[in-house]
Design a protein around this motif. Structure first.
Motif, PDB file in Angstrom:
ATOM      1  N   UNK A  35       0.453  -2.792  -6.947  1.00 27.57           N
ATOM      2  CA  UNK A  35       0.382  -3.149  -5.531  1.00 27.57           C
ATOM      3  C   UNK A  35      -0.874  -2.584  -4.884  1.00 27.57           C
ATOM      4  N   UNK A  36      -1.228  -1.348  -5.248  1.00 24.07           N
ATOM      5  CA  UNK A  36      -2.427  -0.722  -4.708  1.00 24.07           C
ATOM      6  C   UNK A  36      -3.676  -1.494  -5.141  1.00 24.07           C
ATOM      7  N   UNK A  37      -3.737  -1.857  -6.424  1.00 22.55           N
ATOM      8  CA  UNK A  37      -4.890  -2.615  -6.912  1.00 22.55           C
ATOM      9  C   UNK A  37      -4.985  -3.969  -6.216  1.00 22.55           C
ATOM     10  N   UNK A  38      -3.828  -4.661  -6.062  1.00 22.75           N
ATOM     11  CA  UNK A  38      -3.815  -5.947  -5.357  1.00 22.75           C
ATOM     12  C   UNK A  38      -4.284  -5.790  -3.914  1.00 22.75           C
ATOM     13  N   UNK A  39      -3.774  -4.760  -3.253  1.00 19.35           N
ATOM     14  CA  UNK A  39      -4.086  -4.556  -1.841  1.00 19.35           C
ATOM     15  C   UNK A  39      -5.567  -4.299  -1.630  1.00 19.35           C
ATOM     16  N   UNK A  40      -6.140  -3.398  -2.420  1.00 18.42           N
ATOM     17  CA  UNK A  40      -7.555  -3.071  -2.246  1.00 18.42           C
ATOM     18  C   UNK A  40      -8.431  -4.279  -2.549  1.00 18.42           C
ATOM     19  N   UNK A  41      -8.109  -5.014  -3.630  1.00 14.84           N
ATOM     20  CA  UNK A  41      -8.945  -6.167  -3.986  1.00 14.84           C
ATOM     21  C   UNK A  41      -8.818  -7.285  -2.964  1.00 14.84           C
ATOM     22  N   UNK A  42      -7.596  -7.591  -2.518  1.00 10.95           N
ATOM     23  CA  UNK A  42      -7.420  -8.643  -1.515  1.00 10.95           C
ATOM     24  C   UNK A  42      -8.016  -8.252  -0.176  1.00 10.95           C
ATOM     25  N   UNK A  43      -7.812  -6.995   0.221  1.00  7.49           N
ATOM     26  CA  UNK A  43      -8.382  -6.536   1.495  1.00  7.49           C
ATOM     27  C   UNK A  43      -9.904  -6.632   1.460  1.00  7.49           C
ATOM     28  N   UNK A  44     -10.509  -6.240   0.351  1.00  4.05           N
ATOM     29  CA  UNK A  44     -11.970  -6.298   0.233  1.00  4.05           C
ATOM     30  C   UNK A  44     -12.461  -7.736   0.278  1.00  4.05           C
ATOM     31  N   UNK A  45     -11.760  -8.635  -0.440  1.00  2.00           N
ATOM     32  CA  UNK A  45     -12.192 -10.032  -0.494  1.00  2.00           C
ATOM     33  C   UNK A  45     -12.131 -10.684   0.875  1.00  2.00           C
ATOM     34  N   UNK A  46     -11.025 -10.512   1.589  1.00  2.00           N
ATOM     35  CA  UNK A  46     -10.888 -11.193   2.876  1.00  2.00           C
ATOM     36  C   UNK A  46     -11.656 -10.480   3.978  1.00  2.00           C
ATOM     37  N   UNK A  47     -11.836  -9.176   3.869  1.00  2.00           N
ATOM     38  CA  UNK A  47     -12.648  -8.463   4.859  1.00  2.00           C
ATOM     39  C   UNK A  47     -14.101  -8.917   4.779  1.00  2.00           C
ATOM     40  N   UNK A  48     -14.589  -9.162   3.563  1.00  2.00           N
ATOM     41  CA  UNK A  48     -15.968  -9.623   3.396  1.00  2.00           C
ATOM     42  C   UNK A  48     -16.170 -10.982   4.055  1.00  2.00           C
ATOM     43  N   UNK A  49     -15.137 -11.807   4.042  1.00  2.00           N
ATOM     44  CA  UNK A  49     -15.251 -13.147   4.620  1.00  2.00           C
ATOM     45  C   UNK A  49     -15.094 -13.144   6.133  1.00  2.00           C
ATOM     46  N   UNK A  50     -14.366 -12.166   6.670  1.00  2.00           N
ATOM     47  CA  UNK A  50     -14.118 -12.132   8.114  1.00  2.00           C
ATOM     48  C   UNK A  50     -14.951 -11.078   8.842  1.00  2.00           C
ATOM     49  N   UNK A  51     -15.743 -10.316   8.088  1.00  2.00           N
ATOM     50  CA  UNK A  51     -16.582  -9.301   8.719  1.00  2.00           C
ATOM     51  C   UNK A  51     -15.857  -8.040   9.098  1.00  2.00           C
ATOM     52  N   UNK A  52     -14.646  -7.838   8.588  1.00  2.00           N
ATOM     53  CA  UNK A  52     -13.908  -6.617   8.879  1.00  2.00           C
ATOM     54  C   UNK A  52     -14.299  -5.494   7.927  1.00  2.00           C
ATOM     55  N   UNK A  53     -13.996  -4.287   8.348  1.00  2.00           N
ATOM     56  CA  UNK A  53     -14.205  -3.122   7.492  1.00  2.00           C
ATOM     57  C   UNK A  53     -12.927  -2.837   6.713  1.00  2.00           C
ATOM     58  N   UNK A  54     -13.075  -2.540   5.421  1.00  2.00           N
ATOM     59  CA  UNK A  54     -11.908  -2.215   4.606  1.00  2.00           C
ATOM     60  C   UNK A  54     -11.540  -0.753   4.825  1.00  2.00           C
ATOM     61  N   UNK A  55     -10.293  -0.513   5.238  1.00  2.00           N
ATOM     62  CA  UNK A  55      -9.802   0.855   5.421  1.00  2.00           C
ATOM     63  C   UNK A  55      -8.686   1.077   4.408  1.00  2.00           C
ATOM     64  N   UNK A  56      -9.101   1.505   3.217  1.00  2.00           N
ATOM     65  CA  UNK A  56      -8.179   1.579   2.095  1.00  2.00           C
ATOM     66  C   UNK A  56      -6.972   2.453   2.343  1.00  2.00           C
ATOM     67  N   UNK A  57      -7.172   3.622   2.959  1.00  2.00           N
ATOM     68  CA  UNK A  57      -6.047   4.531   3.182  1.00  2.00           C
ATOM     69  C   UNK A  57      -5.061   3.953   4.197  1.00  2.00           C
ATOM     70  N   UNK A  58      -5.571   3.289   5.228  1.00  2.00           N
ATOM     71  CA  UNK A  58      -4.677   2.634   6.185  1.00  2.00           C
ATOM     72  C   UNK A  58      -3.954   1.451   5.541  1.00  2.00           C
ATOM     73  N   UNK A  59      -4.643   0.754   4.642  1.00  2.00           N
ATOM     74  CA  UNK A  59      -3.983  -0.354   3.942  1.00  2.00           C
ATOM     75  C   UNK A  59      -2.789   0.169   3.148  1.00  2.00           C
ATOM     76  N   UNK A  60      -2.979   1.298   2.470  1.00  2.00           N
ATOM     77  CA  UNK A  60      -1.866   1.871   1.709  1.00  2.00           C
ATOM     78  C   UNK A  60      -0.708   2.246   2.627  1.00  2.00           C
ATOM     79  N   UNK A  61      -1.043   2.794   3.792  1.00  2.00           N
ATOM     80  CA  UNK A  61       0.012   3.143   4.747  1.00  2.00           C
ATOM     81  C   UNK A  61       0.734   1.891   5.232  1.00  2.00           C
ATOM     82  N   UNK A  62      -0.032   0.820   5.485  1.00  2.00           N
ATOM     83  CA  UNK A  62       0.573  -0.432   5.931  1.00  2.00           C
ATOM     84  C   UNK A  62       1.499  -1.023   4.887  1.00  2.00           C
ATOM     85  N   UNK A  63       1.062  -1.027   3.626  1.00  2.00           N
ATOM     86  CA  UNK A  63       1.913  -1.540   2.547  1.00  2.00           C
ATOM     87  C   UNK A  63       3.129  -0.628   2.366  1.00  2.00           C
TER      88      UNK A  63
END
Length: 585
Positions: free
Chosen positions: A283-311
């Motif tokens: 789940x962590x690997x999926x989250x980081x990779x998906x967050x990075x992919x879609x953040x790059x397309x939308x101009x968002x910053x990836x916040x890995x630690x917050x993503x883990x908290x959200x999941x």
């Protein structure tokens, strides 16, 4: 008179700042009115995918279909409050389903106890939530890097095949009592040979796969899964498929489950923990990779630690309402993005529509054939496999292709949980292998090129008589220190022997105590043969370690140079040597 005291005002401001720090609160405060229609429309479109996939992935995990809808609702709401991404969509996942089944089903009594299976899966979700939140607090997002790309490709290929074989009996209208990929495959063959397949079920299942694949290929904007599900329900009503041996989903329970703290035995917890660790890692690997992919397309910053908290929050919410572990979904996020989603309101709309369906129309999917759900899972499993990536590994690196194949075999032959352990182990061993046997070479001077270069790439590189410039491309530590020393002894044993062996030490990012002892013995041995060990471009932190290890008692402090060029210049001043071509002339 009635104003607040200073401590009260500070406490109020602190509370407000903490509330504003919650991603959901920030999203509400910054919401724009022009986003509303797009989020509502995207939520409706997304729901058409959430419902059939939620039900299908629940059954893939060995749980009642309704739990997939409970899980979908709660995880979407949990992530909307605590997740930092604007559009990532969470939910039951095809890659987690077999892991949940492999953890839970062996613990359920023979004959199956749905209530116990749900309780175990809910505890599993709570464990995953705890692991993800702890990882977030400890800033352990780097753990996702423990699975290298080649081993992840192999793991996913094995998972795709495992899901495909496991769903074939359901697709064809019969069941198989077997464990493991080989056993299930043999059971499918036996079932077909014995005529156990139900023609009507096979027609629905295979037809469903074809509908989804054709629509995804030629009409990608059409909700393929929804179209297939509607056609399958229509076929059931018109042709009476239930009377022809086709299993149907049946009436779903009405409404939502109450808040529930799942009750399991203490002896179950250690058995669940292993599965929770594997699920959290994937789940962590999926989250980081998906967050990075879609953040790059939308101009968002990836916040890995917050993503883990959200999941983690999403899994916590699911686990407390009879749900099971979830992860981010690249396919559902892509659907939401294409539909115009702007914020997590899209997911909230999807959750609300599922709740309305469960309250007002729980019988909406009673005529949905089970083979259609198998078709949903199988088409999702096909997207997990990466055949082009596997072929590319074969062409580019046979070593990494073998790692991929080993991870594939681990999943296919030993199981999904063992497979993820093998994938992680192989990734770590590959890193260790690269450090254990790093690239090493002799350097020389090449006309018209600055610096010093690999003599393997430049065989006619010029050398200085009595001088060897040697580069070892790794930190020097206990596992490779002997390899380094053996190479130096080999160079020192040349005829005639060199006077200086200059270590181009820029790649050496560390020297541990074991390596320091080896260096001390090696230097004394070389000095006895009138060969000097010289270091150039040693990083300051490594140089300080060498001084702390008191290696300068044996290695002359004058034999440390800031650059290879300065070491070569010192040698030439000392010996008067002139450059020779690589063939000695």
């Amino acid at each position: 008179m009635g104003g607040r005291s200073a401590p009260d005002r500070r406490g109020h401001r602190g509370l407000v700042s903490r509330v504003r720090a919650v991603p959901g609160a920030r999203a509400v405060s910054s919401y724009r009115r022009e986003w509303l229609v797009k989020d509502l429309v995207a939520g409706v479109v997304l729901t058409t995918l959430l419902v059939p996939q939620g039900m299908a992935y629940a059954e893939l995990a060995g749980l009642p279909a309704i739990t997939g809808l409970y899980t979908t609702v709660l995880c979407l709401l949990g992530y909307a409050v605590f997740g930092p991404s604007r559009i990532l969509v969470l939910g039951p996942d095809s890659s987690l389903g077999p892991m949940i089944a492999a953890t839970v089903l062996p613990m359920v009594a023979a004959g199956g106890d749905p209530d116990r299976a749900v309780a175990l899966a809910s505890v599993l979700a709570l464990m995953v939530a705890a692991l993800m939140i702890l990882a977030s607090v400890a800033k352990l997002g780097f753990v996702a890097d423990l699975i290298s790309r080649p081993t992840m490709i192999g793991y996913m290929n094995g998972l795709a095949l495992t899901i495909l074989i496991g769903q074939l009996p359901k697709l064809l209208g019969f069941s198989v009592d077997a464990d493991g990929l080989i056993g299930e495959a043999a059971g499918v063959v036996r079932g077909l040979a014995d005529g156990a397949a139900v023609p009507a079920a096979a027609a629905v299942g295979i037809g469903g796969i074809l509908v989804v694949l054709v629509l995804q290929r030629f009409l990608p904007k059409v909700p393929a899964v929804l179209v297939m599900v509607v056609l399958a329900i229509a076929a059931t009503v018109v042709l009476g498929l239930g009377e022809h041996g086709v299993d149907l989903v049946g009436e779903l329970p009405e409404g939502l489950p109450p808040f529930t703290v799942p009750a399991v035995r203490l002896a179950d917890l250690p058995l669940l923990l292993g599965g929770a660790v594997g699920i959290a890692l994937v789940s962590l690997a999926d989250t980081i990779s998906n967050a990075s992919a879609f953040a790059a397309r939308t101009g968002q910053e990836v916040r890995g630690n917050q993503e883990m908290a959200g999941v983690g929050a999403a899994n916590l919410a699911a686990g407390l309402f009879q749900g099971f572990p979830v992860s981010t979904s690249g396919s559902r996020t892509a659907v939401a993005e294409r539909a115009g989603a702007r914020t997590q309101l899209t997911g909230v709309v999807g959750a609300a529509l599922i709740v309305l369906m469960l309250v007002l129309a729980p019988g909406l999917f009673r005529n949905l054939p089970q083979p259609a759900l198998a078709a949903v899972v199988i088409t999702a499993s096909l997207s997990l496999a990466d055949v082009p990536g596997t072929v590319r590994l074969w062409r580019q690196s046979r070593t990494e292709f073998l790692l991929c194949g080993a991870a594939f075999a681990g999943v296919a032959l030993l199981g999904v949980l063992q497979g993820i352990a093998i994938a992680v182990g192989l990734s770590v061993l590959n890193v260790f292998r690269r450090a254990w046997w790093p690239y090493r070479t002799v350097l020389g001077r090449v006309p018209d090129l600055e610096g010093y270069h690999d003599v393997r790439s430049h065989p006619r590189a010029r050398q200085l008589p009595g001088l060897v410039i040697y580069r070892f491309d790794a930190p020097l530590f206990f596992a490779n220190a002997k390899t380094f020393a053996d190479e130096i002894r080999r160079l020192a044993g040349a005829d005639p022997p060199p006077t200086w062996i200059v270590i181009a030490a820029e790649p050496m990012t560390d020297v541990d105590t074991t390596a320091a002892d080896v260096l001390e013995d090696l230097d004394e041995e070389l000095n006895a043969d009138r060969v000097h060990l010289v270091f150039a471009e040693l990083k300051d932190p490594v140089r300080r370690k060498i001084e702390r290890y008191e290696l300068t008692r044996t290695i002359d402090p004058a034999h440390f140079f800031p650059t290879v060029e300065s070491a070569v210049a010192a040698y030439r001043r000392l010996t008067g040597a002139e450059w020779q071509d690589g063939d000695g002339h």
